[in-house]
Motif scaffolding. Sequence first.
Motif, PDB file in Angstrom:
ATOM      1  N   ASP A 234       0.825  -1.214   0.000  1.00  0.00           N
ATOM      2  CA  ASP A 234       0.000   0.000   0.000  1.00  0.00           C
ATOM      3  C   ASP A 234       0.856   1.260   0.000  1.00  0.00           C
ATOM      4  O   ASP A 234       0.550   2.224  -0.715  1.00  0.00           O
ATOM      5  N   ILE A 235       1.917   1.245   0.799  1.00  0.00           N
ATOM      6  CA  ILE A 235       2.802   2.415   0.859  1.00  0.00           C
ATOM      7  C   ILE A 235       3.455   2.642  -0.509  1.00  0.00           C
ATOM      8  O   ILE A 235       3.529   3.779  -1.008  1.00  0.00           O
ATOM      9  N   VAL A 238       1.005   4.134  -2.865  1.00  0.00           N
ATOM     10  CA  VAL A 238       0.821   5.569  -2.633  1.00  0.00           C
ATOM     11  C   VAL A 238       1.969   6.354  -3.257  1.00  0.00           C
ATOM     12  O   VAL A 238       1.755   7.388  -3.920  1.00  0.00           O
TER      13      VAL A 238
END
Length: 267
Positions: A234-235, A238
């Motif tokens: 997820d990081i 992003v």
Amino acid sequence: RMLAGIRSTLFIYCLAVLISNLAVNVAHGAGWNWAAYFTTLTFFGITLYYGFASYTTIAYAWKQQKIRTDGAAALVDSESASQSPPLSDIGEGYIKNSMPREIAQTQPPSLAHQVALASQWILYESFTCFAPLVSLIYWALLFPTQNDILDSGLDTWMGVSMHALNSVLMLCEVGVFAKTPYRYSHFWILFVFLALYLGLAYFMVGVYGFYVYPFFDSRYFGGYIALICLLIIDIIAVVWVIMLMVHRLRDGLYPRWLLKRQRSTVF
């Protein structure tokens, strides 16, 4: 030519950092797990990027110089045959406009050049995303708990190069040197790199019993490892989206200053 020189210099610098880091690790008996760290692999990818970028940039500069040389020679022969004014009295713009079509057009790129361009693109999209992530995690989480990691001038140089300069170099590529685009359809490339790294991490566990990072250790984190991996993905997603938006903004601004630059130069 200037860009080729800059990229070649950076390639040599990054290669020197990698070799020095490997030599230090081997000297301290840690050469066996040197390539298992994500930081090392990220900097290795950046070094490969500058290697391919140097090759393609030098090839482009050489081809452009060859076009100018062949075009000027062909024009001299043509003017001499028709007893036109000497070449010194003819402007560079006229030389360009009078180039034979077969000379002005470049030859199709070779297979090696196409492979180099594709590799450069893949490495660019991947490591402009990974490099800021490495810097953020290292300086925010790892460095405060390892106060002795930069205990010498050599360690300081390598640490700063691999954990700070890595992001600076790739951000300079994004904002100044490169015009490589980001593509939505290329997001899967990051998953391939992450999956390969996860396989490497657990290969080290299976063969050497060594956990590259503590959050891979199931003895302490158990079933939370899957959640940690999803959080990392997820990081990275992003960071990818942020870089994608930066490229959209950059590509929207490029044509303006490129047009101004083209008006100020002939070739």
